[in-house]
Scaffold this motif. Structure first.
Motif, mmCIF file in Angstrom:
data_model
loop_
_atom_site.group_PDB
_atom_site.id
_atom_site.type_symbol
_atom_site.label_atom_id
_atom_site.label_comp_id
_atom_site.label_asym_id
_atom_site.label_seq_id
_atom_site.Cartn_x
_atom_site.Cartn_y
_atom_site.Cartn_z
ATOM 1 N N ILE A 57 0.828 -1.208 0.000
ATOM 2 C CA ILE A 57 0.000 0.000 0.000
ATOM 3 C C ILE A 57 0.864 1.259 0.000
ATOM 4 O O ILE A 57 0.596 2.212 -0.733
ATOM 5 N N SER A 58 1.906 1.279 0.798
ATOM 6 C CA SER A 58 2.745 2.478 0.897
ATOM 7 C C SER A 58 3.547 2.740 -0.380
ATOM 8 O O SER A 58 4.065 3.841 -0.566
ATOM 9 N N ASP A 59 3.648 1.760 -1.250
ATOM 10 C CA ASP A 59 4.406 1.919 -2.497
ATOM 11 C C ASP A 59 3.559 2.473 -3.646
ATOM 12 O O ASP A 59 4.089 2.741 -4.719
ATOM 13 N N ILE A 60 2.265 2.634 -3.429
ATOM 14 C CA ILE A 60 1.377 3.080 -4.508
ATOM 15 C C ILE A 60 1.561 4.581 -4.728
ATOM 16 O O ILE A 60 1.461 5.381 -3.797
ATOM 17 N N ALA A 61 1.822 4.950 -5.968
ATOM 18 C CA ALA A 61 2.050 6.351 -6.334
ATOM 19 C C ALA A 61 0.736 7.136 -6.289
ATOM 20 O O ALA A 61 -0.338 6.568 -6.505
ATOM 21 N N PRO A 62 0.813 8.453 -6.029
ATOM 22 C CA PRO A 62 -0.395 9.280 -5.980
ATOM 23 C C PRO A 62 -1.246 9.187 -7.253
ATOM 24 O O PRO A 62 -2.468 9.140 -7.179
ATOM 25 N N ARG A 63 -0.593 9.144 -8.404
ATOM 26 C CA ARG A 63 -1.337 9.032 -9.671
ATOM 27 C C ARG A 63 -2.132 7.723 -9.710
ATOM 28 O O ARG A 63 -3.286 7.686 -10.143
ATOM 29 N N SER A 64 -1.511 6.651 -9.265
ATOM 30 C CA SER A 64 -2.206 5.357 -9.218
ATOM 31 C C SER A 64 -3.381 5.408 -8.248
ATOM 32 O O SER A 64 -4.456 4.881 -8.537
ATOM 33 N N TRP A 65 -3.174 6.051 -7.073
ATOM 34 C CA TRP A 65 -4.273 6.214 -6.115
ATOM 35 C C TRP A 65 -5.456 6.929 -6.773
ATOM 36 O O TRP A 65 -6.606 6.503 -6.632
ATOM 37 N N LEU A 66 -5.158 8.019 -7.465
ATOM 38 C CA LEU A 66 -6.211 8.798 -8.124
ATOM 39 C C LEU A 66 -7.023 7.922 -9.074
ATOM 40 O O LEU A 66 -8.254 7.889 -9.009
ATOM 41 N N PHE A 67 -6.320 7.191 -9.939
ATOM 42 C CA PHE A 67 -7.033 6.404 -10.938
ATOM 43 C C PHE A 67 -7.701 5.168 -10.344
ATOM 44 O O PHE A 67 -8.753 4.735 -10.830
#
Length: 137
Positions: A57-67
């Motif tokens: 979870i902590s490795d997920i990039a902000p852009r990936s979170w958004l999408f």
């Protein structure tokens, strides 16, 4: 290997329609969707913890979170509309219309993701669209 997962997805999607149509009898479609979503949520997190993937979870990039969030919102809207359509219509007609998402995905993949368009893809998408029209008319 991906084709087996796709085929299993189709089998379970078909079961989803039939089981949902039976389950929503005399149940508000939004409530039914919420119950289904809770089950999916528990199942998905269960698999994450069972496979030990929760640490990513902590490795997920902000852009990936958004999408991923936008995808979740689209999924939620799809399920809410699908369950309402199932409640009001016949599963044998609702499901094919829902599967027009295949054609829409092909178009969006070309426009947004710049995936290659082939004659085979156009023909397949057209056949899906025509088949859907034949089934619902």
């Amino acid at each position: 290997m991906w084709i087996w997962f796709a085929l299993l997805s189709a089998v379970f999607a078909a079961l989803t329609s039939i089981l949902a149509k039976i389950g929503i009898e005399n149940v508000d479609s939004n409530l039914a969707t919420a119950i289904r979503t809770a089950v999916v949520l528990v199942m998905a997190w269960g698999i994450v913890f069972l496979t030990g993937k929760q640490h990513g979870i902590s490795d997920i990039a902000p852009r990936s979170w958004l999408f991923l969030v936008l995808s979740g919102l689209a999924t939620g809207a799809s399920w809410l509309f699908y369950y309402r359509a199932l409640q009001l219509g016949e599963a044998s007609k609702v499901a094919p219309i829902d599967k027009l998402s295949v054609v829409l995905t092909m178009v969006l993949a070309f426009v947004i993701l710049h995936e290659t368009v082939t004659v085979k893809g156009i023909l397949g998408g057209a056949l899906i669209a025509v088949g859907t029209l034949i089934l619902i008319l």
